[in-house]
Design a protein around this motif. Structure first.
Motif, PDB file in Angstrom:
ATOM      1  N   ASP A  44       0.845  -1.187   0.000  1.00 53.91           N
ATOM      2  CA  ASP A  44       0.000   0.000   0.000  1.00 53.91           C
ATOM      3  C   ASP A  44       0.889   1.249   0.000  1.00 53.91           C
ATOM      4  O   ASP A  44       1.446   1.604   1.031  1.00 53.91           O
ATOM      5  CB  ASP A  44      -0.898  -0.036   1.239  1.00 53.91           C
ATOM      6  N   GLU A  45       1.007   1.882  -1.139  1.00 60.61           N
ATOM      7  CA  GLU A  45       1.814   3.100  -1.298  1.00 60.61           C
ATOM      8  C   GLU A  45       3.174   3.041  -0.602  1.00 60.61           C
ATOM      9  O   GLU A  45       3.441   3.805   0.325  1.00 60.61           O
ATOM     10  CB  GLU A  45       1.042   4.307  -0.779  1.00 60.61           C
ATOM     11  N   PRO A  46       4.034   2.143  -1.046  1.00 60.02           N
ATOM     12  CA  PRO A  46       5.311   1.974  -0.340  1.00 60.02           C
ATOM     13  C   PRO A  46       6.249   3.168  -0.444  1.00 60.02           C
ATOM     14  O   PRO A  46       7.078   3.361   0.438  1.00 60.02           O
ATOM     15  CB  PRO A  46       5.924   0.753  -1.019  1.00 60.02           C
ATOM     16  N   THR A  47       6.132   3.986  -1.475  1.00 61.34           N
ATOM     17  CA  THR A  47       7.094   5.081  -1.618  1.00 61.34           C
ATOM     18  C   THR A  47       6.564   6.409  -1.091  1.00 61.34           C
ATOM     19  O   THR A  47       7.202   7.435  -1.206  1.00 61.34           O
ATOM     20  CB  THR A  47       7.494   5.287  -3.097  1.00 61.34           C
ATOM     21  N   PHE A  48       5.382   6.354  -0.483  1.00 62.88           N
ATOM     22  CA  PHE A  48       4.733   7.558   0.012  1.00 62.88           C
ATOM     23  C   PHE A  48       5.597   8.296   1.041  1.00 62.88           C
ATOM     24  O   PHE A  48       6.045   7.710   2.023  1.00 62.88           O
ATOM     25  CB  PHE A  48       3.397   7.143   0.630  1.00 62.88           C
ATOM     26  N   GLY A  49       5.850   9.575   0.776  1.00 64.52           N
ATOM     27  CA  GLY A  49       6.573  10.404   1.744  1.00 64.52           C
ATOM     28  C   GLY A  49       8.048  10.077   1.915  1.00 64.52           C
ATOM     29  O   GLY A  49       8.666  10.512   2.873  1.00 64.52           O
ATOM     30  N   GLN A  50       8.618   9.289   1.025  1.00 66.82           N
ATOM     31  CA  GLN A  50      10.031   8.940   1.165  1.00 66.82           C
ATOM     32  C   GLN A  50      10.872   9.872   0.292  1.00 66.82           C
ATOM     33  O   GLN A  50      10.391  10.390  -0.699  1.00 66.82           O
ATOM     34  CB  GLN A  50      10.257   7.501   0.691  1.00 66.82           C
ATOM     35  N   ASP A  51      12.144  10.031   0.671  1.00 67.59           N
ATOM     36  CA  ASP A  51      12.988  10.823  -0.214  1.00 67.59           C
ATOM     37  C   ASP A  51      13.476   9.949  -1.374  1.00 67.59           C
ATOM     38  O   ASP A  51      13.237   8.746  -1.405  1.00 67.59           O
ATOM     39  CB  ASP A  51      14.127  11.516   0.540  1.00 67.59           C
ATOM     40  N   ALA A  52      14.132  10.574  -2.340  1.00 67.19           N
ATOM     41  CA  ALA A  52      14.427   9.892  -3.602  1.00 67.19           C
ATOM     42  C   ALA A  52      15.229   8.617  -3.400  1.00 67.19           C
ATOM     43  O   ALA A  52      14.906   7.570  -3.968  1.00 67.19           O
ATOM     44  CB  ALA A  52      15.179  10.842  -4.530  1.00 67.19           C
ATOM     45  N   LEU A  53      16.265   8.696  -2.550  1.00 67.33           N
ATOM     46  CA  LEU A  53      17.112   7.523  -2.330  1.00 67.33           C
ATOM     47  C   LEU A  53      16.322   6.368  -1.735  1.00 67.33           C
ATOM     48  O   LEU A  53      16.389   5.235  -2.210  1.00 67.33           O
ATOM     49  CB  LEU A  53      18.250   7.885  -1.367  1.00 67.33           C
TER      50      LEU A  53
END
Lengths: 563, 259
Positions: free
Chosen positions: A466-475
């Motif tokens: 469920d939206e694993p990249t939500f709110g993460q920085d690029a790296l």
């Protein structure tokens, strides 16, 4: 406009902030100014102190956390701590990151009234101002709704409406589009632009999705991971001259800049300066077809057809409190497929994914998992094949240390677990030195990786995320995606909810679009990009590459004049 | 309908007065009458779902029955009491029976009055009214509202955590000590996010310009009208009427520390 310096609003000099005497400062050596009617973007990787800076400007820190602050922050020449309580907060509006922790009332109307009451607005004006604040963010229909029943995106819009209702002179937005679907994000930017034309206020944006804001902001501030201000200057200079530095810090780049960096390295551009927009890439490309072909290399090629059916959904519906959240959805997922689930805020994506995992009972229809009805599966056997990664990784941790966490999953399986050596797992996780730390104390990216790893440790083949990249920085986002794609076996399948069209374009074999609980589309992504009416209806937008292709095509047909 | 619109502070005041008055008397007739009259008022003048009322009333009924039983089984037998029935160690006297029934009915009459308040009052309006009529500090009132708003969020989060742990295969608790450990595992993420949310909400309230200043301009005014006083008279009137009827029937007696 750009050269005319407006009146000075905020002046920060030598700001240093730490939470505790014996801790490293979160922010240091920060000096900058905000003038009237300026739009400024603040960039920095996760944990670089961007949110802390926002709280300091608003004088919420240090008083509310007993932090230690030195240096000066002046608002219109006066020290921020010398203002009457409440006065500064009204003149510097703040929209916080977490949409769940912004409100203290039950309904939308009451929350806005709370803001107006705090400002001692005369009662006779309140009704009209609540109405206009809701109109700004297109939420009038939700005036009497309970706040907890809104989706994350709707909550975010409400938070922005609350800040706008104060008619602030400076508006600080902390990741305002993180919870919004692509079209809502774009709309928000337009709304703000419109509002700024009418009311003229300064705006400070902390954001990951830079593409939305490029046309609006004039200046950028970059914070490095130590919390120092390392750049303060015009947007163009920031991205064209410091792109590599930003990439190293793990900061998201505008997609055109990111593509430009790669193109420059491959020597496919005829200029040495980086392009900021698609138009500029097209303009400076030596040969457009080569450029597009080069950029497309990144795409994960489609996998071969497999006869094994992992999921077969037959007209499933889910109803809660007399509200149909999913309506007659039929779908199949084959082994080896990467299925993306997209759709606007509140369209039922998370609900569907929970149904797929058997966490919610269906109201009608049936789900077959590996040929057998999902409900008939024994829990242990089901979870030995299926993993589900929740939006907040903390929810899934059950043990007191990283090692125990991994052991827990190994013990939980009914089959022998000796196939995996813990050391191997930790090596792939890159967490060998964190073995005995509490999972809650890990960094955002580590938490995510651990939550994915414990889901796959017993050789599970199907992973729902469920939206694993939500709110993460690029790296971090890149790490998570690579880790996941490499860890799920070829014969398995990934089902992922996401708002990120570029991710879908790059990884997905199949994309399913939900709109108000109905399935609007389910086919390969390339077909979705050719269906503008579905994109519009479901509030999605084209991924960067497709947009560029489209523009290039128009260009070559002479329909689109590049200046 | 009327009760739902009544000023919550005055409603609360009337009910407290009513309960205090009832507690002066100790006979079966007074509480029985006021119990019946309160129920009548609840359903005639208030918009209350019967199902919900019964659901909330049942625990009180159970409590009343337990009181009556225990008072019957372990009675205080004074010399000169009229024995109604005797069997081995159980002695039922007329006085004892009256006392225990009075006690049971007393519980029921208090419960019916409290339910009348709880089921016809919007908690937000009650807090607003306390601020507007009783000078409750906004700092306290809005903190309670913020906390109240957390309840559905906590419930939702609990469900998510339960699901998340199921996925991890964490439902395997069979022994008691396993179950206790399980609770701890739910509690830690819930507490962690609860504390973080509370902190953020406090900051969010401040960022919205909330200072706790007692002189607020209110969007929603909770007025006090003649109608409120009329309803208040009616609620207190119920008790007075019960007392009067009981007196006329010759049952009325003051509470003299019988238990």
């Amino acid at each position: 406009m750009k050269f005319q310096r407006n009146e000075l609003l905020l002046q920060v000099s030598d700001l240093l902030f730490r939470f505790d005497e014996d801790q490293e400062p979160v922010l240091k050596n920060i000096s900058f100014e905000i003038h009237e009617n300026e739009a400024i973007l603040v960039l920095g990787s996760s944990g670089s102190g961007k949110s802390t800076l926002a709280y300091c400007l608003n004088n919420l820190y240090p008083s509310s956390v007993d932090g230690i602050q030195s240096g000066n922050i002046l608002f219109q020449g006066r020290d921020v701590s010398s203002f009457q309580p409440g006065e500064l907060n009204q003149r510097i509006g703040l929209v916080m990151q977490d949409p769940d922790a912004q409100f203290c009332m039950l309904t939308v109307e009451e929350e806005l009234a709370f803001v107006l009451e705090n400002m001692q607005t005369p009662r006779s004006e309140m009704e009209a101002r609540i109405h206009s604040a809701l109109e700004y963010v297109d939420m009038i229909a939700f005036k009497h709704r309970m706040i907890h029943s809104l989706s994350g995106g709707q909550k975010q819009k409400l938070a922005i409406a609350c800040a706008l209702a104060m008619e602030p002179e400076v508006l600080i937005l902390d990741e305002p589009t993180a919870n919004l679907d692509p079209a809502s994000g774009l709309e928000l930017v337009r709304t703000l632009k419109e509002l700024r034309r009418e009311h003229s206020f300064s705006i400070l944006i902390i954001e990951h999705n830079l593409d939305y804001w490029l046309e609006m902001v004039e200046r950028c501030l970059i914070l490095n991971s130590e919390g120092e201000l390392i750049f303060d200057g015009p947007t163009r200079v920031c991205f064209t001259e410091h792109a590599r530095l930003l990439a190293q810090e793990g900061i998201w780049l505008p997609r055109a800049v990111e593509a430009g960096l790669k193109l420059l390295e491959a020597d496919l551009l005829n200029t040495s300066s980086l392009p900021l927009t698609i138009e500029e890439i097209i303009q400076s490309s030596c040969r457009l077809t080569d450029t597009i072909k080069f950029l497309k290399q990144d795409r994960i090629s489609e996998k071969t057809d497999s006869p094994v059916m992992i999921y077969e959904l037959n007209k499933i519906s889910y109803t809660k409190n007399h509200q149909a959240l999913l309506k007659e959805i039929s779908l199949s997922v084959k082994a080896g497929e990467f299925l993306a689930i997209a759709g606007s805020n509140g369209s039922g994506k998370t609900t569907l994914s929970r149904c797929l995992a058997g966490l919610l009972p269906l109201s009608a229809g049936e789900i077959k998992f590996y040929g057998d009805e999902l409900e008939q599966w024994r829990e242990e056997e089901k979870w030995a094949r299926l993993g589900y990664v929740f939006q907040n990784p903390e929810h899934q941790f059950v043990a007191d240390s990283v090692l125990d966490e991994i052991n827990y999953s190994l013990e939980a399986s009914i089959h022998g677990t000796q196939a995996f050596e813990i050391n191997d797992i930790l090596k792939t996780l890159r967490m060998t030195d964190q073995l005995h730390n509490h999972p809650f104390s890990l960094s955002q990216g580590q938490k995510r990786r651990l939550s994915v790893a414990v889901m796959l440790i017993n050789g599970q083949k199907v992973l729902i995320m469920d939206e694993p990249t939500f709110g993460q920085d690029a790296l971090t986002a890149k790490e998570i995606m690579e880790f996941t794609v490499n860890s799920v076996p070829e014969s398995g399948s990934i089902i992922m909810i996401t708002h990120d069209m570029d991710l879908i374009d790059r990884y997905a074999d199949k994309v399913m679009v939900l709109g108000e609980g109905r399935m609007l589309f389910c086919d390969s992504p390339s077909k979705l990009w050719d269906a503008p009416e579905i994109l519009a209806e479901s509030r999605l937008k084209l991924p960067f590459l497709r947009e560029m292709e489209k523009m290039a095509q128009l260009c070559s047909e002479g329909l689109y004049a590049v200046k | 309908m009327l009760l739902n619109e009544m000023n919550p502070s005055i409603k609360a005041l009337s009910i407290v007065v009513g309960i205090l008055m009832l507690s002066f008397f100790f006979d079966p007739v007074t509480p029985l009458l006021s119990f019946l009259l309160t129920i009548a008022i609840t359903f005639i003048f208030g918009k209350v779902s019967f199902k919900k009322w019964i659901f909330l009333f049942l625990p009180f009924l159970f409590m009343a029955v337990v009181y009556v039983w225990s008072a019957l089984l372990f009675p205080r037998v004074d010399p000169g009491d009229h024995i109604l029935w005797e069997w081995q160690f159980i002695t039922v006297t007329e006085e004892g029976l009256e006392r225990s029934i009075s006690l049971g009915l007393r519980v029921l009459s208090f419960a019916s009055l409290s339910l009348l308040f709880a089921l016809t009052t919007n908690p937000i309006h009650f807090l607003l009214s306390l601020m507007q009529q009783c000078r409750l500090s906004p700092k306290i009132a809005y903190s309670i509202m913020a906390g109240y708003q957390f309840l559905p969020l906590m419930k939702e989060e609990m469900e998510i955590i339960r699901g998340a742990h199921r996925v991890r295969g964490a439902g395997r608790s069979h022994t008691l000590s396993d179950k206790i450990k399980q609770i701890k595992k739910y509690a830690i993420p819930l507490l962690a996010s609860g504390i973080r949310k509370a902190e953020r909400t406090a900051i969010a309230m401040e960022s919205k310009g909330f200072t706790g200043e007692p002189n607020r301009e209110f969007y929603k005014v909770i007025p006090v009208t003649k109608k409120d006083w009329l309803l208040s008279c009616m609620l207190i009137g119920v008790v007075i009427l019960s007392v009067y009827v009981s007196f006329k029937l010759g049952h009325l007696s003051l509470y003299r520390g019988e238990l």
